[in-house]
Design a protein around this motif. Structure first.
Motif, PDB file in Angstrom:
ATOM      1  N   LEU A  54       0.714  -1.208  -0.167  1.00 44.09           N
ATOM      2  CA  LEU A  54      -0.071   0.151  -0.001  1.00 44.09           C
ATOM      3  C   LEU A  54       0.699   1.137   0.004  1.00 44.09           C
ATOM      4  O   LEU A  54       0.434   2.275  -0.672  1.00 44.09           O
ATOM      5  CB  LEU A  54      -0.974  -0.163   1.207  1.00 44.09           C
ATOM      6  CG  LEU A  54      -1.908  -1.155   1.086  1.00 44.09           C
ATOM      7  CD1 LEU A  54      -2.817  -0.897   2.614  1.00 44.09           C
ATOM      8  CD2 LEU A  54      -2.859  -1.253   0.061  1.00 44.09           C
ATOM      9  N   THR A  55       2.096   1.136   0.633  1.00 41.96           N
ATOM     10  CA  THR A  55       2.907   2.518   0.738  1.00 41.96           C
ATOM     11  C   THR A  55       3.380   2.594  -0.860  1.00 41.96           C
ATOM     12  O   THR A  55       3.644   3.722  -1.217  1.00 41.96           O
ATOM     13  CB  THR A  55       4.062   2.180   1.594  1.00 41.96           C
ATOM     14  OG1 THR A  55       3.835   1.986   2.850  1.00 41.96           O
ATOM     15  CG2 THR A  55       5.255   3.047   1.494  1.00 41.96           C
ATOM     16  N   GLY A  56       4.002   1.549  -1.419  1.00 40.60           N
ATOM     17  CA  GLY A  56       3.932   1.596  -2.859  1.00 40.60           C
ATOM     18  C   GLY A  56       3.260   2.406  -3.789  1.00 40.60           C
ATOM     19  O   GLY A  56       3.224   3.160  -4.441  1.00 40.60           O
ATOM     20  N   ILE A  57       1.955   1.734  -3.549  1.00 40.46           N
ATOM     21  CA  ILE A  57       0.849   2.363  -4.322  1.00 40.46           C
ATOM     22  C   ILE A  57       0.470   3.840  -4.146  1.00 40.46           C
ATOM     23  O   ILE A  57       0.265   4.441  -5.251  1.00 40.46           O
ATOM     24  CB  ILE A  57      -0.301   1.368  -3.854  1.00 40.46           C
ATOM     25  CG1 ILE A  57      -0.434   0.008  -4.348  1.00 40.46           C
ATOM     26  CG2 ILE A  57      -1.757   2.104  -4.622  1.00 40.46           C
ATOM     27  CD1 ILE A  57      -1.375  -0.902  -4.107  1.00 40.46           C
ATOM     28  N   CYS A  58       0.337   4.073  -2.906  1.00 39.30           N
ATOM     29  CA  CYS A  58       0.297   5.688  -2.698  1.00 39.30           C
ATOM     30  C   CYS A  58       1.354   6.519  -2.590  1.00 39.30           C
ATOM     31  O   CYS A  58       1.243   7.698  -2.976  1.00 39.30           O
ATOM     32  CB  CYS A  58      -0.192   5.507  -1.167  1.00 39.30           C
ATOM     33  SG  CYS A  58      -1.685   4.619  -0.674  1.00 39.30           S
ATOM     34  N   MET A  59       2.685   5.972  -2.493  1.00 35.78           N
ATOM     35  CA  MET A  59       3.623   6.915  -2.257  1.00 35.78           C
ATOM     36  C   MET A  59       4.774   6.780  -3.707  1.00 35.78           C
ATOM     37  O   MET A  59       5.890   7.629  -3.732  1.00 35.78           O
ATOM     38  CB  MET A  59       4.588   6.614  -1.162  1.00 35.78           C
ATOM     39  CG  MET A  59       3.869   7.270  -0.079  1.00 35.78           C
ATOM     40  SD  MET A  59       3.180   9.002   0.081  1.00 35.78           S
ATOM     41  CE  MET A  59       5.125   9.501   0.192  1.00 35.78           C
ATOM     42  N   LEU A  71      -6.862  -7.320  -9.008  1.00 39.30           N
ATOM     43  CA  LEU A  71      -5.441  -7.377  -9.304  1.00 39.30           C
ATOM     44  C   LEU A  71      -4.671  -6.910  -8.018  1.00 39.30           C
ATOM     45  O   LEU A  71      -3.407  -7.564  -8.106  1.00 39.30           O
ATOM     46  CB  LEU A  71      -5.315  -5.969 -10.526  1.00 39.30           C
ATOM     47  CG  LEU A  71      -5.577  -6.277 -11.757  1.00 39.30           C
ATOM     48  CD1 LEU A  71      -5.453  -4.918 -12.668  1.00 39.30           C
ATOM     49  CD2 LEU A  71      -4.736  -7.382 -12.215  1.00 39.30           C
ATOM     50  N   LEU A  72      -5.346  -6.188  -7.046  1.00 39.09           N
ATOM     51  CA  LEU A  72      -4.612  -6.205  -5.905  1.00 39.09           C
ATOM     52  C   LEU A  72      -4.070  -7.481  -5.111  1.00 39.09           C
ATOM     53  O   LEU A  72      -3.415  -7.728  -4.616  1.00 39.09           O
ATOM     54  CB  LEU A  72      -5.328  -5.238  -5.018  1.00 39.09           C
ATOM     55  CG  LEU A  72      -4.751  -4.950  -3.625  1.00 39.09           C
ATOM     56  CD1 LEU A  72      -3.274  -4.330  -3.736  1.00 39.09           C
ATOM     57  CD2 LEU A  72      -5.615  -4.095  -2.825  1.00 39.09           C
ATOM     58  N   PHE A  85      -5.508  -8.470   4.176  1.00 40.75           N
ATOM     59  CA  PHE A  85      -5.081  -7.040   4.574  1.00 40.75           C
ATOM     60  C   PHE A  85      -4.824  -5.970   3.522  1.00 40.75           C
ATOM     61  O   PHE A  85      -5.094  -4.886   3.869  1.00 40.75           O
ATOM     62  CB  PHE A  85      -3.560  -7.098   5.572  1.00 40.75           C
ATOM     63  CG  PHE A  85      -3.597  -7.819   6.557  1.00 40.75           C
ATOM     64  CD1 PHE A  85      -4.396  -7.515   7.821  1.00 40.75           C
ATOM     65  CD2 PHE A  85      -3.147  -9.269   6.944  1.00 40.75           C
ATOM     66  CE1 PHE A  85      -4.449  -8.045   9.050  1.00 40.75           C
ATOM     67  CE2 PHE A  85      -3.170  -9.595   8.079  1.00 40.75           C
ATOM     68  CZ  PHE A  85      -4.008  -9.301   9.188  1.00 40.75           C
ATOM     69  N   SER A  86      -4.251  -6.383   2.429  1.00 41.05           N
ATOM     70  CA  SER A  86      -4.348  -5.354   1.124  1.00 41.05           C
ATOM     71  C   SER A  86      -5.564  -4.773   0.883  1.00 41.05           C
ATOM     72  O   SER A  86      -5.855  -3.583   0.962  1.00 41.05           O
ATOM     73  CB  SER A  86      -3.734  -5.744  -0.132  1.00 41.05           C
ATOM     74  OG  SER A  86      -2.369  -6.383   0.396  1.00 41.05           O
ATOM     75  N   CYS A  87      -6.547  -5.628   0.961  1.00 43.35           N
ATOM     76  CA  CYS A  87      -7.953  -5.283   0.277  1.00 43.35           C
ATOM     77  C   CYS A  87      -8.758  -4.550   1.570  1.00 43.35           C
ATOM     78  O   CYS A  87      -9.561  -3.724   1.393  1.00 43.35           O
ATOM     79  CB  CYS A  87      -8.760  -6.476  -0.229  1.00 43.35           C
ATOM     80  SG  CYS A  87      -8.148  -7.091  -1.664  1.00 43.35           S
ATOM     81  N   LEU A  88      -8.342  -5.310   2.764  1.00 42.15           N
ATOM     82  CA  LEU A  88      -9.092  -4.467   3.928  1.00 42.15           C
ATOM     83  C   LEU A  88      -8.676  -2.987   4.166  1.00 42.15           C
ATOM     84  O   LEU A  88      -9.429  -2.200   4.498  1.00 42.15           O
ATOM     85  CB  LEU A  88      -8.853  -5.315   5.053  1.00 42.15           C
ATOM     86  CG  LEU A  88      -9.611  -4.757   6.383  1.00 42.15           C
ATOM     87  CD1 LEU A  88     -10.949  -4.999   6.416  1.00 42.15           C
ATOM     88  CD2 LEU A  88      -8.850  -5.620   7.500  1.00 42.15           C
ATOM     89  N   LEU A  89      -7.341  -2.942   3.788  1.00 44.30           N
ATOM     90  CA  LEU A  89      -6.753  -1.561   4.788  1.00 44.30           C
ATOM     91  C   LEU A  89      -6.716  -0.366   3.361  1.00 44.30           C
ATOM     92  O   LEU A  89      -6.126   0.561   3.745  1.00 44.30           O
ATOM     93  CB  LEU A  89      -5.286  -1.618   5.019  1.00 44.30           C
ATOM     94  CG  LEU A  89      -5.459  -2.738   6.372  1.00 44.30           C
ATOM     95  CD1 LEU A  89      -4.027  -2.893   6.633  1.00 44.30           C
ATOM     96  CD2 LEU A  89      -5.900  -2.111   7.547  1.00 44.30           C
ATOM     97  N   LEU A  90      -6.814  -0.881   2.156  1.00 41.02           N
ATOM     98  CA  LEU A  90      -6.515  -0.152   0.851  1.00 41.02           C
ATOM     99  C   LEU A  90      -7.202   1.449   1.061  1.00 41.02           C
ATOM    100  O   LEU A  90      -6.436   2.346   1.046  1.00 41.02           O
ATOM    101  CB  LEU A  90      -6.950  -0.583  -0.512  1.00 41.02           C
ATOM    102  CG  LEU A  90      -6.927   0.310  -1.630  1.00 41.02           C
ATOM    103  CD1 LEU A  90      -5.389   0.483  -1.734  1.00 41.02           C
ATOM    104  CD2 LEU A  90      -7.251  -0.558  -2.775  1.00 41.02           C
ATOM    105  N   ARG A  91      -8.469   1.354   1.080  1.00 41.15           N
ATOM    106  CA  ARG A  91      -9.140   2.516   0.791  1.00 41.15           C
ATOM    107  C   ARG A  91      -8.834   3.299   2.421  1.00 41.15           C
ATOM    108  O   ARG A  91      -8.667   4.718   2.292  1.00 41.15           O
ATOM    109  CB  ARG A  91     -10.655   2.327   1.062  1.00 41.15           C
ATOM    110  CG  ARG A  91     -11.218   1.884  -0.360  1.00 41.15           C
ATOM    111  CD  ARG A  91     -10.512   2.329  -1.517  1.00 41.15           C
ATOM    112  NE  ARG A  91     -10.837   1.677  -2.811  1.00 41.15           N
ATOM    113  CZ  ARG A  91     -10.110   2.058  -3.868  1.00 41.15           C
ATOM    114  NH1 ARG A  91      -9.130   2.643  -3.870  1.00 41.15           N
ATOM    115  NH2 ARG A  91     -10.677   0.914  -5.068  1.00 41.15           N
TER     116      ARG A  91
END
Length: 235
Positions: free
Chosen positions: A92-97, A152-153, A206-212
């Motif tokens: 998620l850090t890579g996706i957002c930053m 995809l996530l 955890f990726s799908c749960l925490l993404l938004r």
């Protein structure tokens, strides 16, 4: 300009020295030392490039907070084998930053969390593998697709689990035999299969749960402290 040229020359010389040492050590069957050196050297260009940027204290603090958050995820779930949100938080850090911050947080999370879980020759391998997971998630086209499509996530979470497990098993083979053995590697993959599958499932969950939630909280911080604009201006 001269600093950039000198930096590139230093990196090139470092690569040449590494290749020479690798050739020398391979001839002496020191495969474990070579693999350790290669994993460490693979991380250096990213740190060097980021070190040369003009960073402000707000960006450094944000990277430290993201690293601490990822490490906390590993610590909280350490009693449950193969279940940890740390990899998901790195993704998620890579996706957002972006790719560079994704690599930094991934590799720093490995070495920081190992202060609690134990440092050793395996640490550079963990740094590299978690760093690559964050880097790939932060590539422009990849991050755009991952945040749009949950399937995809999920697929990337599975890939991250397989990549980390398969890559770390290479280190395990070297640590046991001091050379690479396909039969030993295959046996390790089969033995670790239940843990690998659990790890992949945890990444997806955890990726799908925490993404938004992760996106909205981080976006608020970036806007409030004007970090995003400053990062874009320095590119």
């Amino acid at each position: 300009m001269r600093g950039k040229v000198d930096g590139k020359i230093m990196l090139m010389l470092g690569v040449l020295v590494l290749f020479f040492l690798s050739w020398l050590l391979f001839n002496r069957n020191q495969y474990q030392a070579v693999s350790l050196g290669l994993a460490t050297a693979a991380c250096l260009p990213f740190y060097y490039r980021y070190e040369k940027k003009q960073l402000n204290i707000k960006e450094l603090v944000l990277i430290a907070v993201l690293t601490t958050t990822a490490v906390s995820g590993r610590v909280v779930f350490y009693l449950i084998p193969a279940v940890t949100p740390m990899t998901a938080l790195i993704i998620l850090t890579g996706i957002c930053m972006g790719a560079e911050v994704g690599f930094l947080v991934g590799s720093l999370s490995a070495v920081t969390s190992n202060i609690l879980f134990g440092q050793g020759p395996w640490t550079p391998f963990q740094m590299f593998s978690w760093g690559v997971i964050g880097l790939l998630a932060g590539l422009p086209f990849v991050r755009h697709q991952l945040q749009k499509h949950y399937w995809l996530l999920s697929a990337y979470g599975i890939f991250a689990g397989l990549f980390f497990s398969f890559f770390m098993d290479v280190w395990t083979v070297f640590s046991l035999d001091h050379a690479f053995s396909w039969p030993r590697y295959a046996a390790l993959l089969v033995t670790a299969a239940p843990f690998t599958l659990t790890y992949c499932a945890a990444n997806v969950f955890f990726s799908c749960l925490l993404l938004r939630t992760f996106q909205s909280r981080l976006q608020r911080i970036l806007i409030k402290y004007n970090i995003r604009a400053e990062m874009e201006r320095k590119k």
